[in-house]
Design an enzyme around this catalytic site. Sequence first.
Site, PDB file in Angstrom:
ATOM      1  N   HIS A 149      -1.144   6.670   8.017  1.00  0.00           N
ATOM      2  CA  HIS A 149      -0.295   7.633   7.300  1.00  0.00           C
ATOM      3  C   HIS A 149      -1.033   8.947   7.080  1.00  0.00           C
ATOM      4  CE1 HIS A 149       3.395   5.521   6.305  1.00  0.00           C
ATOM      5  NE2 HIS A 149       2.739   4.475   5.842  1.00  0.00           N
ATOM      6  N   GLY A 166       0.841  -1.187   0.000  1.00  0.00           N
ATOM      7  CA  GLY A 166       0.000   0.000   0.000  1.00  0.00           C
ATOM      8  C   GLY A 166       0.874   1.233   0.000  1.00  0.00           C
ATOM      9  N   GLN A 190       3.248   9.878   1.415  1.00  0.00           N
ATOM     10  CA  GLN A 190       4.540   9.201   1.243  1.00  0.00           C
ATOM     11  C   GLN A 190       5.232   9.625  -0.056  1.00  0.00           C
ATOM     12  OE1 GLN A 190       2.761   5.144   2.252  1.00  0.00           O
ATOM     13  NE2 GLN A 190       4.843   4.926   3.050  1.00  0.00           N
ATOM     14  N   HIS A 219      -2.907   0.528   8.695  1.00  0.00           N
ATOM     15  CA  HIS A 219      -1.563   1.069   8.451  1.00  0.00           C
ATOM     16  C   HIS A 219      -1.626   2.242   7.475  1.00  0.00           C
ATOM     17  CE1 HIS A 219       2.909   0.556   7.723  1.00  0.00           C
ATOM     18  NE2 HIS A 219       2.546   1.315   6.711  1.00  0.00           N
ATOM     19  N   GLU A 220      -2.308   2.035   6.348  1.00  0.00           N
ATOM     20  CA  GLU A 220      -2.339   3.086   5.321  1.00  0.00           C
ATOM     21  C   GLU A 220      -3.100   4.311   5.817  1.00  0.00           C
ATOM     22  OE1 GLU A 220      -0.299   2.864   3.028  1.00  0.00           O
ATOM     23  OE2 GLU A 220       0.114   0.740   3.328  1.00  0.00           O
ATOM     24  N   CYS A 259       7.127  -0.910   6.338  1.00  0.00           N
ATOM     25  CA  CYS A 259       6.607   0.321   5.742  1.00  0.00           C
ATOM     26  C   CYS A 259       7.654   0.823   4.763  1.00  0.00           C
ATOM     27  CB  CYS A 259       6.365   1.358   6.844  1.00  0.00           C
ATOM     28  SG  CYS A 259       5.799   2.955   6.220  1.00  0.00           S
ATOM     29  N   LEU A 260       7.209   1.283   3.604  1.00  0.00           N
ATOM     30  CA  LEU A 260       8.168   1.782   2.615  1.00  0.00           C
ATOM     31  C   LEU A 260       8.896   3.030   3.122  1.00  0.00           C
ATOM     32  CD1 LEU A 260       6.071   1.299  -0.648  1.00  0.00           C
ATOM     33  CD2 LEU A 260       8.037  -0.055   0.110  1.00  0.00           C
TER      34      LEU A 260
HETATM   35 ZN    ZN Z   1       3.644   2.653   5.553  1.00  0.00          ZN
END
Ligand code: ZN
Length: 189
Positions: free
Chosen positions: A147, A49, A54, A143-144, A102-103
Site C-alpha cells: 500500500h 492491517g 487508506q 500486503h500492507e 483488502c479493506l
Molecule cells: Zn489492503
Amino acid sequence: MTVRPILTIGSPLLRVRSEPVPVDEIGGDSTRQLIEDLVDSMRAANGAGLAANQIGVTRRVVVMEVEDNPRYPYKPRIPLTVAINPVVEILDTDLVAINEGCLSVPLRGDVPRSLHVRVQYLDGDGVHHDDEVRGLTAATWQHECDHLDGVLITDRADPSSFTTWEEFEVHHRAAFLDRLASVGVVAEP
Ligand code: ZN
C-alpha cells in the site's frame, strides 16, 4: 476514538507512493494522532492491517493486529504492531499463492507472496525493530507495505482467482487452507 473512512479502489491516494515520516516527527502529536486513527479505523472494520494512505494520509505508516478476527478466522494472531518507514526484505523467494482481501478492494484474490521475510521499521516510540517473520504474517506485512508504494492486490493477483467474500467461503476457503497446510503453514482452523 476516531474511525476514519477507508478509501476504496479508484481513489488516487491509493496509487501514491507515500513519503517517509521524518524521524523528528515520530512521537509528535500529528504522528501519534495518525497512529491512533489507523488503529481505531482498522479495528472498526475488522481489518488485519491498515496503511495510512487508506485513510488519506500519504505517509509510510502501517498498523497490523489479528485477534479473533471474523474476516480472517484462519489467520494467526498478530499483536498490535505499528510500523513507521517499514522495509520488507524477501528471504524465501519461493512464492506461495496466498488468498487475500483488502479493506480497499471488495474482492479476494490469490497473491504470490514470500512466507519468510525480514522487516525493519520504527515503532510509534521511534524504537528500531529488525525481525524475521514467517507464514501468513509475512504475507500481511507484504500486503500492507505494498500500500505504501501505491500497489493493490488487483495488481498482483491472478485475475482468474478473484472472488467475492461469500463465494470464497463456499467454494475456495477449504482448498486455500489445504494449500497452506501443504507448504507447512499453520493456519487457525
Ligand atoms: Zn489492503
